[in-house]
Design a protein around this motif. Structure first.
Motif, PDB file in Angstrom:
ATOM      1  N   THR A  57     -21.160 -16.498 -49.596  1.00 36.56           N
ATOM      2  CA  THR A  57     -21.857 -17.034 -50.765  1.00 36.56           C
ATOM      3  C   THR A  57     -21.227 -18.345 -51.207  1.00 36.56           C
ATOM      4  OG1 THR A  57     -22.463 -14.788 -51.446  1.00 36.56           O
ATOM      5  CG2 THR A  57     -22.599 -16.508 -53.121  1.00 36.56           C
ATOM      6  N   CYS A 103     -36.516 -13.594 -49.601  1.00 36.55           N
ATOM      7  CA  CYS A 103     -36.396 -14.859 -50.329  1.00 36.55           C
ATOM      8  C   CYS A 103     -34.983 -14.985 -50.900  1.00 36.55           C
ATOM      9  CB  CYS A 103     -37.428 -14.892 -51.458  1.00 36.55           C
ATOM     10  SG  CYS A 103     -37.262 -16.315 -52.552  1.00 36.55           S
ATOM     11  N   LEU A 104     -34.270 -16.038 -50.499  1.00 32.45           N
ATOM     12  CA  LEU A 104     -32.919 -16.251 -50.981  1.00 32.45           C
ATOM     13  C   LEU A 104     -32.885 -16.378 -52.506  1.00 32.45           C
ATOM     14  CD1 LEU A 104     -29.917 -16.708 -50.501  1.00 32.45           C
ATOM     15  CD2 LEU A 104     -30.435 -19.131 -50.095  1.00 32.45           C
ATOM     16  N   PHE A 105     -33.855 -17.069 -53.074  1.00 29.62           N
ATOM     17  CA  PHE A 105     -33.910 -17.237 -54.528  1.00 29.62           C
ATOM     18  C   PHE A 105     -33.953 -15.877 -55.220  1.00 29.62           C
ATOM     19  CE2 PHE A 105     -36.276 -17.532 -58.490  1.00 29.62           C
ATOM     20  CZ  PHE A 105     -35.571 -18.527 -59.161  1.00 29.62           C
ATOM     21  N   PHE A 106     -34.862 -15.013 -54.786  1.00 25.37           N
ATOM     22  CA  PHE A 106     -35.005 -13.695 -55.403  1.00 25.37           C
ATOM     23  C   PHE A 106     -33.742 -12.861 -55.207  1.00 25.37           C
ATOM     24  CE2 PHE A 106     -36.071  -9.194 -55.205  1.00 25.37           C
ATOM     25  CZ  PHE A 106     -36.678  -9.012 -56.443  1.00 25.37           C
ATOM     26  N   SER A 107     -33.234 -12.814 -53.969  1.00 27.32           N
ATOM     27  CA  SER A 107     -32.060 -11.986 -53.665  1.00 27.32           C
ATOM     28  C   SER A 107     -30.821 -12.469 -54.404  1.00 27.32           C
ATOM     29  CB  SER A 107     -31.804 -11.980 -52.157  1.00 27.32           C
ATOM     30  OG  SER A 107     -32.879 -11.371 -51.492  1.00 27.32           O
ATOM     31  N   ALA A 108     -30.619 -13.799 -54.438  1.00 25.71           N
ATOM     32  CA  ALA A 108     -29.442 -14.346 -55.117  1.00 25.71           C
ATOM     33  C   ALA A 108     -29.497 -14.062 -56.613  1.00 25.71           C
ATOM     34  CB  ALA A 108     -29.334 -15.844 -54.860  1.00 25.71           C
ATOM     35  N   ASN A 109     -30.660 -14.185 -57.205  1.00 26.76           N
ATOM     36  CA  ASN A 109     -30.782 -13.898 -58.634  1.00 26.76           C
ATOM     37  C   ASN A 109     -30.594 -12.422 -58.932  1.00 26.76           C
ATOM     38  OD1 ASN A 109     -31.370 -16.271 -60.427  1.00 26.76           O
ATOM     39  ND2 ASN A 109     -32.757 -16.680 -58.729  1.00 26.76           N
ATOM     40  N   SER A 110     -31.105 -11.562 -58.070  1.00 28.90           N
ATOM     41  CA  SER A 110     -30.898 -10.123 -58.256  1.00 28.90           C
ATOM     42  C   SER A 110     -29.421  -9.777 -58.171  1.00 28.90           C
ATOM     43  CB  SER A 110     -31.674  -9.336 -57.198  1.00 28.90           C
ATOM     44  OG  SER A 110     -33.054  -9.515 -57.357  1.00 28.90           O
ATOM     45  N   CYS A 164     -23.036 -21.994 -51.236  1.00 25.53           N
ATOM     46  CA  CYS A 164     -23.079 -22.831 -52.439  1.00 25.53           C
ATOM     47  C   CYS A 164     -22.604 -24.242 -52.126  1.00 25.53           C
ATOM     48  CB  CYS A 164     -22.224 -22.233 -53.554  1.00 25.53           C
ATOM     49  SG  CYS A 164     -22.945 -20.786 -54.330  1.00 25.53           S
ATOM     50  N   LEU A 220     -25.299 -26.030 -50.041  1.00 27.22           N
ATOM     51  CA  LEU A 220     -26.492 -26.353 -50.824  1.00 27.22           C
ATOM     52  C   LEU A 220     -26.237 -27.458 -51.842  1.00 27.22           C
ATOM     53  CD1 LEU A 220     -27.900 -22.749 -51.282  1.00 27.22           C
ATOM     54  CD2 LEU A 220     -28.929 -24.592 -49.944  1.00 27.22           C
TER      55      LEU A 220
END
Length: 142
Positions: free
Chosen positions: A131, A9-16, A135, A138
């Protein structure tokens, strides 16, 4: 090997990634006595004296109200000065802000060296470029 489903999941990985790199950045920039975001704002003011507060918000990908708070904090520390013309506010570095720039650049290099030592310089640079490109896409800018 069981793969963690959250890693897909991009959301999870990006936040981590953001949490890890933020912690590293805060440790490196603590030597300068400011957070990375404040340092990057000051760096933009040094590289583009007279930059508008609106342009700072766009460059930093921050809300104008957040940039306004950051500007006020750096003004109170004597690192930047602001000039208002009508509805526009322009930011200039002070002599103290200019004097701090070599330390900021050293912290920035320290952060880059730190994550490059872990990821590899080429991979770290490629990750930063990918990244930034993601950005822009997106946000609808590319």
């Amino acid at each position: 090997m069981n793969k963690n489903p959250l890693e897909c999941c991009l959301f999870f990985s990006a936040n981590s990634l953001a949490r890890i790199i933020t912690r590293m950045g805060e440790e490196e920039f603590a030597r300068v006595g400011m957070t990375p975001s404040y340092a990057f704002l000051l760096t933009l003011a040094v590289s583009r004296p007279g930059i508008s507060q609106k342009e700072l918000a766009a460059q930093l990908h921050m809300a104008p109200s957040t940039v306004s708070r950051f500007v006020d904090a750096l003004v109170s520390k004597g690192l930047i000065a602001k000039e208002t013309e009508g509805r526009n506010t322009y930011i200039h570095p002070t002599d103290n802000g200019l004097a701090l720039q070599p330390s900021i650049e050293k912290a920035w290099r320290g952060l880059h060296d730190r994550y490059s030592a872990i990821l590899g310089r080429e991979q770290g640079d490629m990750l930063a470029e990918l990244t930034a490109a993601a950005c822009r896409k997106l946000q609808g800018g590319e």
